[in-house]
Design a protein around this motif. Sequence first.
Motif, PDB file in Angstrom:
ATOM      1  N   ALA A  29      39.466  43.837  46.415  1.00  0.00           N
ATOM      2  CA  ALA A  29      40.513  44.343  47.325  1.00  0.00           C
ATOM      3  C   ALA A  29      41.887  44.311  46.311  1.00  0.00           C
ATOM      4  CB  ALA A  29      40.891  43.497  48.509  1.00  0.00           C
ATOM      5  N   LEU A  30      41.969  43.238  45.494  1.00  0.00           N
ATOM      6  CA  LEU A  30      43.045  43.030  44.672  1.00  0.00           C
ATOM      7  C   LEU A  30      43.113  44.291  43.674  1.00  0.00           C
ATOM      8  CD1 LEU A  30      43.258  39.420  43.728  1.00  0.00           C
ATOM      9  CD2 LEU A  30      45.018  40.704  45.073  1.00  0.00           C
ATOM     10  N   SER A  31      41.866  44.652  43.114  1.00  0.00           N
ATOM     11  CA  SER A  31      41.792  45.966  42.112  1.00  0.00           C
ATOM     12  C   SER A  31      41.847  47.193  42.465  1.00  0.00           C
ATOM     13  CB  SER A  31      40.444  45.416  41.203  1.00  0.00           C
ATOM     14  OG  SER A  31      40.481  44.009  40.726  1.00  0.00           O
ATOM     15  N   ALA A  32      41.860  47.379  43.858  1.00  0.00           N
ATOM     16  CA  ALA A  32      41.652  48.766  44.223  1.00  0.00           C
ATOM     17  C   ALA A  32      42.615  49.726  44.206  1.00  0.00           C
ATOM     18  CB  ALA A  32      41.552  48.827  45.996  1.00  0.00           C
ATOM     19  N   VAL A  33      43.872  48.978  43.878  1.00  0.00           N
ATOM     20  CA  VAL A  33      45.007  50.051  43.726  1.00  0.00           C
ATOM     21  C   VAL A  33      45.144  50.418  42.223  1.00  0.00           C
ATOM     22  CG1 VAL A  33      46.210  49.180  45.939  1.00  0.00           C
ATOM     23  CG2 VAL A  33      46.692  48.006  43.757  1.00  0.00           C
ATOM     24  N   LYS A  40      45.397  46.036  31.567  1.00  0.00           N
ATOM     25  CA  LYS A  40      46.449  44.892  31.252  1.00  0.00           C
ATOM     26  C   LYS A  40      46.777  44.152  32.559  1.00  0.00           C
ATOM     27  CE  LYS A  40      47.913  46.651  26.644  1.00  0.00           C
ATOM     28  NZ  LYS A  40      48.864  46.919  25.710  1.00  0.00           N
ATOM     29  N   LYS A  41      47.436  45.069  33.536  1.00  0.00           N
ATOM     30  CA  LYS A  41      47.869  44.563  34.718  1.00  0.00           C
ATOM     31  C   LYS A  41      46.648  43.816  35.537  1.00  0.00           C
ATOM     32  CE  LYS A  41      51.228  48.044  35.391  1.00  0.00           C
ATOM     33  NZ  LYS A  41      51.729  49.205  36.052  1.00  0.00           N
ATOM     34  N   VAL A  42      45.588  44.492  35.407  1.00  0.00           N
ATOM     35  CA  VAL A  42      44.480  43.914  36.232  1.00  0.00           C
ATOM     36  C   VAL A  42      43.980  42.500  35.467  1.00  0.00           C
ATOM     37  CG1 VAL A  42      41.941  44.146  37.003  1.00  0.00           C
ATOM     38  CG2 VAL A  42      43.563  45.951  37.177  1.00  0.00           C
ATOM     39  N   PHE A  81      41.126  40.157  54.194  1.00  0.00           N
ATOM     40  CA  PHE A  81      41.673  41.156  54.988  1.00  0.00           C
ATOM     41  C   PHE A  81      43.027  41.535  55.018  1.00  0.00           C
ATOM     42  CE2 PHE A  81      43.789  42.418  59.137  1.00  0.00           C
ATOM     43  CZ  PHE A  81      42.904  43.631  59.425  1.00  0.00           C
ATOM     44  N   ILE A  82      43.830  40.602  54.765  1.00  0.00           N
ATOM     45  CA  ILE A  82      45.515  40.902  54.748  1.00  0.00           C
ATOM     46  C   ILE A  82      45.694  41.728  53.180  1.00  0.00           C
ATOM     47  CG2 ILE A  82      47.636  39.685  53.779  1.00  0.00           C
ATOM     48  CD1 ILE A  82      46.721  37.343  55.781  1.00  0.00           C
ATOM     49  N   THR A  83      44.984  41.465  52.132  1.00  0.00           N
ATOM     50  CA  THR A  83      45.287  42.174  50.904  1.00  0.00           C
ATOM     51  C   THR A  83      44.545  43.674  51.156  1.00  0.00           C
ATOM     52  OG1 THR A  83      44.734  40.164  49.746  1.00  0.00           O
ATOM     53  CG2 THR A  83      44.400  42.300  48.591  1.00  0.00           C
ATOM     54  N   ALA A  84      43.533  43.578  51.556  1.00  0.00           N
ATOM     55  CA  ALA A  84      42.950  45.032  51.954  1.00  0.00           C
ATOM     56  C   ALA A  84      43.729  45.835  52.971  1.00  0.00           C
ATOM     57  CB  ALA A  84      41.661  44.813  52.684  1.00  0.00           C
ATOM     58  N   ASP A 171      42.648  58.374  48.218  1.00  0.00           N
ATOM     59  CA  ASP A 171      41.119  58.277  48.864  1.00  0.00           C
ATOM     60  C   ASP A 171      40.672  57.226  48.801  1.00  0.00           C
ATOM     61  OD1 ASP A 171      42.001  60.358  50.485  1.00  0.00           O
ATOM     62  OD2 ASP A 171      40.829  61.866  49.518  1.00  0.00           O
ATOM     63  N   TRP A 172      40.620  56.858  47.199  1.00  0.00           N
ATOM     64  CA  TRP A 172      39.806  55.467  46.707  1.00  0.00           C
ATOM     65  C   TRP A 172      40.401  54.263  47.241  1.00  0.00           C
ATOM     66  CZ3 TRP A 172      35.576  54.359  44.234  1.00  0.00           C
ATOM     67  CH2 TRP A 172      35.237  53.196  43.620  1.00  0.00           C
ATOM     68  N   ILE A 173      41.745  54.237  47.496  1.00  0.00           N
ATOM     69  CA  ILE A 173      42.405  53.064  47.803  1.00  0.00           C
ATOM     70  C   ILE A 173      42.044  52.993  49.351  1.00  0.00           C
ATOM     71  CG2 ILE A 173      44.607  51.828  48.358  1.00  0.00           C
ATOM     72  CD1 ILE A 173      45.712  53.300  45.899  1.00  0.00           C
ATOM     73  N   LEU A 174      42.183  53.941  49.984  1.00  0.00           N
ATOM     74  CA  LEU A 174      41.614  53.915  51.449  1.00  0.00           C
ATOM     75  C   LEU A 174      40.288  53.399  51.701  1.00  0.00           C
ATOM     76  CD1 LEU A 174      42.754  54.529  54.296  1.00  0.00           C
ATOM     77  CD2 LEU A 174      42.079  56.848  54.039  1.00  0.00           C
ATOM     78  N   ALA A 175      39.674  54.398  51.052  1.00  0.00           N
ATOM     79  CA  ALA A 175      38.016  53.952  51.274  1.00  0.00           C
ATOM     80  C   ALA A 175      37.623  52.594  50.914  1.00  0.00           C
ATOM     81  CB  ALA A 175      37.024  55.010  50.524  1.00  0.00           C
ATOM     82  N   ILE A 176      38.055  52.279  49.683  1.00  0.00           N
ATOM     83  CA  ILE A 176      37.531  51.002  49.284  1.00  0.00           C
ATOM     84  C   ILE A 176      38.479  49.775  50.220  1.00  0.00           C
ATOM     85  CG2 ILE A 176      37.720  49.249  47.202  1.00  0.00           C
ATOM     86  CD1 ILE A 176      35.684  51.337  46.982  1.00  0.00           C
ATOM     87  N   SER A 177      39.641  49.831  50.356  1.00  0.00           N
ATOM     88  CA  SER A 177      40.123  48.888  51.160  1.00  0.00           C
ATOM     89  C   SER A 177      39.581  48.708  52.586  1.00  0.00           C
ATOM     90  CB  SER A 177      41.517  49.145  51.254  1.00  0.00           C
ATOM     91  OG  SER A 177      42.025  49.131  49.916  1.00  0.00           O
TER      92      SER A 177
END
Length: 194
Positions: A29-33, A40-42, A81-84, A171-177
């Motif tokens: 969830a943290l990495s999805a964005v 490096k940010k990850v 849940f909050i993160t997603a 779409d990737w962010i939406l689907a994974i989250s």
Amino acid sequence: MSEFQLFFILGTEHILDINAYDHILFVIALSAVYQATDWKKVLILVTAFTIGHSVTLALVALDVFSVNSVWVEFLIPVTIFITAAFNIWRREAYLSADMSKLNYYFALFFGLIHGMGFSNYLKGIIGKETSILEELFAFNLGLELGQVIIVTAFMVIGYLMNKYISISRKDWILAISSAVAGIAITLMIETKFW
């Protein structure tokens, strides 16, 4: 095998244990964005999670405070849940600006809660040693390695999905989250304390 190696392996296995997939879900969830170019940010993100996780592990193991495992087992899926949900709500902003900095705070703060989830077990393993710093350090290094493995695999999958199937970042962010949020809701229902 040395104590250091034992606790290093224990930390790695803790984060990679498929039966305790709540940590894997949170890291995803943290990495999805993020995109693969944001590695490096990850890395900073998973380190922030490890720091939060480490603080509560140390405090409970040193008997600074104790935790009610029933509450913690419920709060862990709440953090997922909050993160997603935040990813879903702010997915447009992630595309146009670096809103992902807020995830560092999620990782650090929610890492405190996730650390409580394993602290009683780790405390039992460490026992009443005069110094537990080496064991905690080794465990947290293993935890960091496990998170890097998860994130690397996740980022590679995201890259391949974008390159070969042309899934947009939004779409990737939406689907994974959405998938992570749905699983988190199920976990919250299973671990409700009332």
